[in-house]
Design a protein around this motif. Structure first.
Motif, PDB file in Angstrom:
ATOM      1  N   GLU A 213      51.221  43.167  38.478  1.00 29.25           N
ATOM      2  CA  GLU A 213      50.107  42.475  37.824  1.00 29.25           C
ATOM      3  C   GLU A 213      49.473  41.452  38.764  1.00 29.25           C
ATOM      4  O   GLU A 213      48.239  41.328  38.820  1.00 29.25           O
ATOM      5  CB  GLU A 213      50.608  41.788  36.551  1.00 29.25           C
ATOM      6  CG  GLU A 213      51.078  42.730  35.453  1.00 29.25           C
ATOM      7  CD  GLU A 213      49.943  43.537  34.876  1.00 29.25           C
ATOM      8  OE1 GLU A 213      48.784  43.079  34.988  1.00 29.25           O
ATOM      9  OE2 GLU A 213      50.203  44.624  34.323  1.00 29.25           O
ATOM     10  N   GLN A 214      50.298  40.715  39.502  1.00 29.41           N
ATOM     11  CA  GLN A 214      49.753  39.734  40.430  1.00 29.41           C
ATOM     12  C   GLN A 214      48.947  40.408  41.538  1.00 29.41           C
ATOM     13  O   GLN A 214      47.870  39.931  41.913  1.00 29.41           O
ATOM     14  CB  GLN A 214      50.882  38.907  41.040  1.00 29.41           C
ATOM     15  CG  GLN A 214      51.558  37.964  40.039  1.00 29.41           C
ATOM     16  CD  GLN A 214      52.696  37.192  40.670  1.00 29.41           C
ATOM     17  OE1 GLN A 214      52.996  37.357  41.851  1.00 29.41           O
ATOM     18  NE2 GLN A 214      53.343  36.344  39.878  1.00 29.41           N
ATOM     19  N   ALA A 215      49.477  41.539  42.057  1.00 28.56           N
ATOM     20  CA  ALA A 215      48.756  42.254  43.110  1.00 28.56           C
ATOM     21  C   ALA A 215      47.423  42.784  42.596  1.00 28.56           C
ATOM     22  O   ALA A 215      46.390  42.693  43.276  1.00 28.56           O
ATOM     23  CB  ALA A 215      49.613  43.411  43.643  1.00 28.56           C
ATOM     24  N   GLN A 216      47.447  43.329  41.394  1.00 31.35           N
ATOM     25  CA  GLN A 216      46.197  43.826  40.822  1.00 31.35           C
ATOM     26  C   GLN A 216      45.210  42.693  40.590  1.00 31.35           C
ATOM     27  O   GLN A 216      44.012  42.837  40.829  1.00 31.35           O
ATOM     28  CB  GLN A 216      46.489  44.562  39.517  1.00 31.35           C
ATOM     29  CG  GLN A 216      47.219  45.884  39.713  1.00 31.35           C
ATOM     30  CD  GLN A 216      47.527  46.569  38.397  1.00 31.35           C
ATOM     31  OE1 GLN A 216      47.407  45.968  37.326  1.00 31.35           O
ATOM     32  NE2 GLN A 216      47.921  47.821  38.463  1.00 31.35           N
ATOM     33  N   GLY A 217      45.729  41.540  40.103  1.00 35.62           N
ATOM     34  CA  GLY A 217      44.850  40.396  39.905  1.00 35.62           C
ATOM     35  C   GLY A 217      44.243  39.909  41.214  1.00 35.62           C
ATOM     36  O   GLY A 217      43.045  39.597  41.280  1.00 35.62           O
ATOM     37  N   ALA A 218      45.070  39.839  42.286  1.00 36.46           N
ATOM     38  CA  ALA A 218      44.556  39.415  43.586  1.00 36.46           C
ATOM     39  C   ALA A 218      43.512  40.399  44.116  1.00 36.46           C
ATOM     40  O   ALA A 218      42.495  40.004  44.692  1.00 36.46           O
ATOM     41  CB  ALA A 218      45.709  39.282  44.580  1.00 36.46           C
ATOM     42  N   LYS A 219      43.780  41.685  43.887  1.00 35.05           N
ATOM     43  CA  LYS A 219      42.820  42.701  44.325  1.00 35.05           C
ATOM     44  C   LYS A 219      41.486  42.542  43.614  1.00 35.05           C
ATOM     45  O   LYS A 219      40.424  42.554  44.243  1.00 35.05           O
ATOM     46  CB  LYS A 219      43.399  44.084  44.062  1.00 35.05           C
ATOM     47  CG  LYS A 219      42.458  45.222  44.409  1.00 35.05           C
ATOM     48  CD  LYS A 219      43.088  46.564  44.055  1.00 35.05           C
ATOM     49  CE  LYS A 219      42.103  47.704  44.314  1.00 35.05           C
ATOM     50  NZ  LYS A 219      42.697  49.011  43.929  1.00 35.05           N
ATOM     51  N   GLN A 220      41.530  42.373  42.308  1.00 34.12           N
ATOM     52  CA  GLN A 220      40.292  42.181  41.548  1.00 34.12           C
ATOM     53  C   GLN A 220      39.568  40.913  41.991  1.00 34.12           C
ATOM     54  O   GLN A 220      38.336  40.883  42.096  1.00 34.12           O
ATOM     55  CB  GLN A 220      40.614  42.117  40.053  1.00 34.12           C
ATOM     56  CG  GLN A 220      41.148  43.417  39.470  1.00 34.12           C
ATOM     57  CD  GLN A 220      40.122  44.536  39.516  1.00 34.12           C
ATOM     58  OE1 GLN A 220      38.927  44.291  39.462  1.00 34.12           O
ATOM     59  NE2 GLN A 220      40.590  45.763  39.631  1.00 34.12           N
ATOM     60  N   SER A 221      40.351  39.841  42.236  1.00 28.61           N
ATOM     61  CA  SER A 221      39.739  38.600  42.692  1.00 28.61           C
ATOM     62  C   SER A 221      39.045  38.783  44.038  1.00 28.61           C
ATOM     63  O   SER A 221      37.933  38.299  44.250  1.00 28.61           O
ATOM     64  CB  SER A 221      40.806  37.506  42.775  1.00 28.61           C
ATOM     65  OG  SER A 221      40.265  36.299  43.257  1.00 28.61           O
ATOM     66  N   ASP A 222      39.707  39.491  44.981  1.00 31.01           N
ATOM     67  CA  ASP A 222      39.093  39.741  46.291  1.00 31.01           C
ATOM     68  C   ASP A 222      37.803  40.556  46.151  1.00 31.01           C
ATOM     69  O   ASP A 222      36.812  40.291  46.837  1.00 31.01           O
ATOM     70  CB  ASP A 222      40.080  40.477  47.195  1.00 31.01           C
ATOM     71  CG  ASP A 222      41.264  39.594  47.575  1.00 31.01           C
ATOM     72  OD1 ASP A 222      41.139  38.354  47.447  1.00 31.01           O
ATOM     73  OD2 ASP A 222      42.311  40.138  47.989  1.00 31.01           O
ATOM     74  N   ARG A 225      35.113  38.252  44.815  1.00 33.96           N
ATOM     75  CA  ARG A 225      34.641  37.346  45.865  1.00 33.96           C
ATOM     76  C   ARG A 225      33.781  38.080  46.890  1.00 33.96           C
ATOM     77  O   ARG A 225      32.752  37.560  47.335  1.00 33.96           O
ATOM     78  CB  ARG A 225      35.830  36.671  46.542  1.00 33.96           C
ATOM     79  CG  ARG A 225      36.471  35.576  45.721  1.00 33.96           C
ATOM     80  CD  ARG A 225      37.333  34.682  46.594  1.00 33.96           C
ATOM     81  NE  ARG A 225      38.429  35.432  47.171  1.00 33.96           N
ATOM     82  CZ  ARG A 225      39.622  35.543  46.602  1.00 33.96           C
ATOM     83  NH1 ARG A 225      39.855  34.950  45.448  1.00 33.96           N
ATOM     84  NH2 ARG A 225      40.583  36.228  47.173  1.00 33.96           N
TER      85      ARG A 225
END
Length: 370
Positions: A213-222, A225
């Protein structure tokens, strides 16, 4: 002797006839009492006369032969028999203890009277041996988890012999199956270890899911941005392009005004001469026309439209980008300051020609003096 026996009775004042009558009365009362048998509503009684079976007495009042008859009651309701705790060795050599409850009902009181002695004790003993046999034929895990199967097998084993006794086994319930103390301790340790293993698995799965979930969230955030940065760059580039166009249009307009002002100064100098009639070239007439419109405040955009030129080019942006940067509004604002396109080199040549009026061709200028 009879005389000696009657003497004491007479001494007490009691007649022998009275004594005999009393005895006969007592015997008659005892006979009547023993001849009447009352059977309860939930019972049946087996009747024997001189030890011989005669019949089953149904609920109610019955008259039976006195003094020579005996009755044996049978409760026709469902009865409970407790099976004492039994020790057994399972198929995998694990000692266990178990107890049970057997529910029976007398279906044929005659068979229960003639075929078995004390049917309750017989059923209890048979249930004990059957319970040990069934437990010994199963593994430890099955004895602890498959209680219904144990009940069914015990009942099946009891049905055949008890049918011959006139007894029906309605159900069997094993109450407890307990392994030996050492086996129980080992099982508890095994259960504890299994629970710890499951807890570790669940914890690992939770951590894995959290990392995903954290990796997916970071991916979506990137991605967001990056998209925002891209959009910002596009808007900035478009803004720079629009600003450049506006500055160019403004500079063009100011240059044309400067040329007009310079031309008017030259005309003013020419007008100070003594001649009252001047022949101006076509370029100067056009220049004066533009200047006149400038002085009268006419919309320069009308001339631009007359020359076939539209409003400020709004650049070939897509509809979404035009809406984001408000390009249509900018084009409208630019239209207010837009001026007609002027050939700068041509205007400079005209201004230079005006300043050097003495070099004009004689065919172009006719001086009429008064």
């Amino acid at each position: 002797m009879s005389l000696s026996a009657t003497v004491p009775l007479q001494a007490f004042g009691v007649s022998p006839l009275v004594v005999v009558g009393g005895l006969l009365l007592l015997i008659a009362i005892a006979a009547v009492y023993s001849a009447i048998e009352i059977v309860e509503a939930y019972e049946k009684e087996a009747l024997t006369v001189f030890g011989e079976y005669r019949e089953l007495l149904e609920p109610g009042i019955h008259v039976i032969p006195p003094f020579v008859s005996r009755t044996y009651p049978f409760d026709m309701r469902t009865q409970t028999i407790d099976v004492p705790q039994q020790e057994a060795i399972t198929r995998d050599n694990s000692p266990v203890t178990a107890d049970a409850v057997v529910y029976i009902k007398v279906m044929d009181a005659k068979k229960a009277f003639l075929q078995v002695e004390e049917y309750k004790r017989a059923v209890s003993n048979l249930a004990q041996t059957t319970l040990r046999a069934v437990l010994g034929d199963m593994e430890l895990d099955d004895t602890l988890s498959r209680r219904e199967m144990i009940n069914a097998r015990i009942r099946e084993e009891l049905d055949e012999p008890t049918d011959e006794w006139g007894i029906r086994v309605e159900s069997v319930e094993v109450r407890e199956v307990n392994p030996a103390a050492g086996v129980k301790q080992a099982m508890e340790q095994q259960t504890s270890a299994e629970r710890r293993r499951r807890a570790m698995i669940l914890e690992a799965q939770g951590e894995r899911r959290s990392a995903i979930e954290q990796a997916q969230g970071a991916k979506q955030s990137d991605i967001v941005r990056a998209q925002g940065s891209k959009q910002s760059q596009i808007l900035e580039a478009q803004g720079d392009a629009i600003s450049t166009v506006l500055r160019a249009k403004s500079a063009e307009s100011m240059g044309e005004r400067a040329i007009i002002d310079k031309g008017m100064e030259t005309l003013e100098n020419i007008g100070q001469g003594e001649s009252s009639t001047f022949i101006l070239p076509q370029e100067m007439s056009s220049l004066l026309g533009r200047y006149g419109k400038h002085l009268t405040g006419s919309d320069v955009s009308d001339m631009a439209k007359a020359n076939g030129q539209g409003e400020l080019d709004s650049l070939n942006f897509d509809a979404e980008t035009r809406e984001l940067i408000g390009l249509d509004n900018i084009a409208e604002m630019a239209g207010e300051i837009e001026q007609t396109e002027v050939d700068v080199e041509e205007m400079e040549e005209q201004a230079q020609a005006i300043q050097e009026g003495e070099d004009l061709d004689a065919d172009d200028v006719i001086d009429e003096r008064e």
